[in-house]
Design a protein around this motif. Structure first.
Motif, PDB file in Angstrom:
ATOM      1  N   ASN A  43      -5.844   7.251  12.603  1.00 10.77           N
ATOM      2  CA  ASN A  43      -5.471   6.229  11.576  1.00 10.77           C
ATOM      3  C   ASN A  43      -5.070   6.786  10.109  1.00 10.77           C
ATOM      4  O   ASN A  43      -5.006   6.164   9.424  1.00 10.77           O
ATOM      5  N   ILE A  44      -5.523   8.002   9.967  1.00 11.98           N
ATOM      6  CA  ILE A  44      -5.287   8.513   8.883  1.00 11.98           C
ATOM      7  C   ILE A  44      -3.934   8.356   8.217  1.00 11.98           C
ATOM      8  O   ILE A  44      -2.827   8.891   9.143  1.00 11.98           O
ATOM      9  N   ARG A  45      -3.616   7.777   7.133  1.00 13.13           N
ATOM     10  CA  ARG A  45      -2.212   7.352   6.802  1.00 13.13           C
ATOM     11  C   ARG A  45      -1.416   8.872   6.743  1.00 13.13           C
ATOM     12  O   ARG A  45      -0.202   8.788   7.131  1.00 13.13           O
ATOM     13  N   THR A  46      -1.653  10.173   6.135  1.00 14.13           N
ATOM     14  CA  THR A  46      -0.881  11.047   6.162  1.00 14.13           C
ATOM     15  C   THR A  46      -0.288  11.270   7.417  1.00 14.13           C
ATOM     16  O   THR A  46       0.860  11.800   7.703  1.00 14.13           O
ATOM     17  N   ILE A  47      -1.437  11.369   8.470  1.00  9.91           N
ATOM     18  CA  ILE A  47      -0.947  11.755  10.035  1.00  9.91           C
ATOM     19  C   ILE A  47       0.082  10.642  10.355  1.00  9.91           C
ATOM     20  O   ILE A  47       1.130  11.152  11.033  1.00  9.91           O
ATOM     21  N   ARG A  48      -0.317   9.545  10.302  1.00  9.74           N
ATOM     22  CA  ARG A  48       0.593   8.415  10.588  1.00  9.74           C
ATOM     23  C   ARG A  48       2.108   8.536  10.215  1.00  9.74           C
ATOM     24  O   ARG A  48       2.945   8.075  10.871  1.00  9.74           O
TER      25      ARG A  48
ATOM     26  N   GLU B 196      -6.516   6.702   2.437  1.00 11.78           N
ATOM     27  CA  GLU B 196      -6.037   7.379   3.613  1.00 11.78           C
ATOM     28  C   GLU B 196      -6.304   6.489   5.003  1.00 11.78           C
ATOM     29  O   GLU B 196      -6.000   6.569   5.972  1.00 11.78           O
ATOM     30  N   GLY B 197      -7.526   5.685   4.603  1.00 13.64           N
ATOM     31  CA  GLY B 197      -8.198   4.893   5.563  1.00 13.64           C
ATOM     32  C   GLY B 197      -9.602   4.912   5.871  1.00 13.64           C
ATOM     33  O   GLY B 197     -10.016   4.338   6.752  1.00 13.64           O
ATOM     34  N   PHE B 198     -10.297   5.981   5.215  1.00 16.14           N
ATOM     35  CA  PHE B 198     -11.732   6.106   5.333  1.00 16.14           C
ATOM     36  C   PHE B 198     -12.360   4.849   4.837  1.00 16.14           C
ATOM     37  O   PHE B 198     -12.027   4.321   3.734  1.00 16.14           O
ATOM     38  N   ARG B 199     -13.578   4.756   5.184  1.00 16.79           N
ATOM     39  CA  ARG B 199     -14.253   3.457   5.183  1.00 16.79           C
ATOM     40  C   ARG B 199     -15.949   3.753   4.864  1.00 16.79           C
ATOM     41  O   ARG B 199     -16.243   4.668   5.673  1.00 16.79           O
TER      42      ARG B 199
ATOM     43  N   GLN C 142      -4.200  16.131   1.283  1.00 22.09           N
ATOM     44  CA  GLN C 142      -3.434  15.806   2.318  1.00 22.09           C
ATOM     45  C   GLN C 142      -3.123  16.952   3.225  1.00 22.09           C
ATOM     46  O   GLN C 142      -2.862  16.862   4.175  1.00 22.09           O
ATOM     47  N   SER C 143      -3.366  18.289   2.557  1.00 24.88           N
ATOM     48  CA  SER C 143      -2.928  19.353   3.394  1.00 24.88           C
ATOM     49  C   SER C 143      -4.076  19.447   4.809  1.00 24.88           C
ATOM     50  O   SER C 143      -3.668  20.045   5.712  1.00 24.88           O
ATOM     51  N   ARG C 144      -5.184  18.972   4.616  1.00 25.70           N
ATOM     52  CA  ARG C 144      -6.348  18.938   5.393  1.00 25.70           C
ATOM     53  C   ARG C 144      -5.676  18.092   6.798  1.00 25.70           C
ATOM     54  O   ARG C 144      -5.779  18.232   7.975  1.00 25.70           O
ATOM     55  N   TYR C 145      -4.896  16.858   6.738  1.00 25.95           N
ATOM     56  CA  TYR C 145      -4.729  16.131   7.585  1.00 25.95           C
ATOM     57  C   TYR C 145      -3.467  16.615   8.347  1.00 25.95           C
ATOM     58  O   TYR C 145      -3.168  16.354   9.458  1.00 25.95           O
ATOM     59  N   LEU C 146      -2.229  17.354   7.253  1.00 21.91           N
ATOM     60  CA  LEU C 146      -1.146  17.903   8.017  1.00 21.91           C
ATOM     61  C   LEU C 146      -1.560  18.985   8.872  1.00 21.91           C
ATOM     62  O   LEU C 146      -1.099  19.325   9.877  1.00 21.91           O
ATOM     63  N   LEU C 147      -2.575  19.756   8.494  1.00 18.76           N
ATOM     64  CA  LEU C 147      -3.229  20.723   9.385  1.00 18.76           C
ATOM     65  C   LEU C 147      -3.760  19.885  10.801  1.00 18.76           C
ATOM     66  O   LEU C 147      -3.424  20.727  11.650  1.00 18.76           O
ATOM     67  N   MET C 148      -4.370  19.048  10.624  1.00 15.25           N
ATOM     68  CA  MET C 148      -4.817  18.246  11.820  1.00 15.25           C
ATOM     69  C   MET C 148      -3.950  17.955  12.771  1.00 15.25           C
ATOM     70  O   MET C 148      -3.769  17.993  14.069  1.00 15.25           O
ATOM     71  N   ALA C 149      -2.440  17.489  12.002  1.00 17.59           N
ATOM     72  CA  ALA C 149      -1.331  17.046  12.693  1.00 17.59           C
ATOM     73  C   ALA C 149      -0.698  18.112  13.711  1.00 17.59           C
ATOM     74  O   ALA C 149      -0.185  17.954  14.612  1.00 17.59           O
ATOM     75  N   ALA C 150      -0.811  19.414  12.787  1.00 20.15           N
ATOM     76  CA  ALA C 150      -0.414  20.567  13.298  1.00 20.15           C
ATOM     77  C   ALA C 150      -0.896  20.978  14.683  1.00 20.15           C
ATOM     78  O   ALA C 150      -0.148  21.408  15.404  1.00 20.15           O
TER      79      ALA C 150
END
Length: 343
Positions: free
Chosen positions: A270-275, A247-250, A147-155
């Motif tokens: 659509n990534i859950r952690t970001i949303r 997270e929503g990956f398919r 999840q740190s990767r998605y928080l990085l994207m959100a930042a």
């Protein structure tokens, strides 16, 4: 109190990264046992986190997991902001071919593998590896790294693509033999899986374009051992696959050209952690009985850090946490950051 922290890699992480590469074993293509490549990755990551990648939206961010007390590096993960831009990003797409003949009254369908390079500009998450002693249990290290990767994207959303891709390691036995490679790749490359894997990391990928078949490969013509592993991930990647699906990956019927492992994708939004994450102001205090488990991050590219913490969300915009968390994140009260709470 000891905490696990995700932080940007540094050049002095070289020895630790080499150790992780050794431990990752055969088939973990994104973490090669190659000092030159590891050093280049550390250098590229330093540029990316400083906001000066080699090209816009092509930063290569490498995060390491560190024990806040001992300084031990427990694992790593990475985000490549834009793939397929400077070098092709090849994969096999599985297509279904329908054929029929009215003359003999026969109709059937057959799957085929088609070489494609269709993910230009996607952001890729990967290189998630943890030492065995940090997998499972109370550490929650796997979730922290993922999840740190998605928080990085959100930042820093402007640094990353609208679409996000993840590759999972395919089936490779303890001796480094890939059934998929033996049934497909070896026929065209005349080299071992390990050599092909290494060449894909140290070259620009031109050899793949030169040697790969230009026509569809009918799956039914492959050896049973190769057919059975198409789209299957390595046993050690099952947990990562479940997290990606959460997270929503398919899986969209795209596989790796070397080991046949699955590739999964989704839209970044659509990534859950970001949303589910949100920006708050961190205040100092002792979380009470109603405290929640949360991932907390600094929400900025430079000096990005993420950790698990107990927090009190006394309003939608304020989160209270103790001094140990501030120390681990290297921030002060009043700092704005991001949280994702585990409901």
């Amino acid at each position: 109190m000891s905490m696990l922290i995700m932080r940007p890699s540094r050049l002095d992480d070289f020895d630790d990264m080499m150790e992780l590469a050794e431990l990752s074993g055969p088939g973990f293509t994104s973490l090669p046992v190659d000092g030159g490549l590891i050093r280049k990755r550390l250098q590229a990551s330093e540029k990316a986190f400083s906001g000066s990648p080699d090209a816009p939206q092509q930063g290569k961010f490498l995060l390491v997991m560190e024990d806040s007390d001992t300084g031990e590096v427990a694992g790593c993960c990475a985000v490549k902001a834009g793939i397929g831009m400077n070098r092709p990003f090849f994969n096999y797409r599985i297509i279904t071919i329908l054929q029929s003949s009215n003359v003999v009254d026969r109709r059937f369908s057959m799957d085929a593998l088609v070489l494609t390079n269709e993910f230009m500009g996607y952001t890729e998450v990967g290189t998630l590896f943890l030492k065995k002693e940090f997998r499972g249990g109370p550490h929650r290290a796997g979730r922290l790294a993922a999840q740190s990767r998605y928080l990085l994207m959100a930042a820093a959303p402007d640094e990353f693509g609208e679409m996000v891709l993840a590759e999972l390691r395919g089936v490779v036995n303890p001796n480094g033999i890939s059934p998929f490679w033996e049934g497909v790749g070896r026929c065209f490359f005349d080299m071992d899986f390990q050599e092909a894997d290494y060449q894909s990391g140290v070259t620009d990928g031109q050899f793949i374009m030169d040697l790969m078949p230009k026509y569809p490969i009918y799956v039914d013509l492959l050896p049973p051992e190769a057919r059975e592993v198409i789209g299957r991930c390595h046993v050690e990647g099952i947990g990562a696959m479940k997290l990606l699906e959460w997270e929503g990956f398919r899986f969209e019927r795209v596989v790796d050209i070397f080991d046949g492992g699955p590739q999964v994708s989704t839209q970044r939004k659509n990534i859950r952690t970001i949303r589910e994450s949100r920006v708050v102001t961190f205040e100092l205090g002792m979380p009470g009985e109603r405290a929640k488990d949360a991932l907390v991050s600094t929400d900025s590219l430079e000096n990005f850090r993420t950790a698990w913490a107990k927090i009190d969300t006394r309003s939608d915009s304020v989160a209270v946490m103790d001094q140990a968390v501030f120390d681990a994140l290297k921030i002060k009260p009043g700092h704005q950051g991001r949280i994702w709470t585990k409901e």
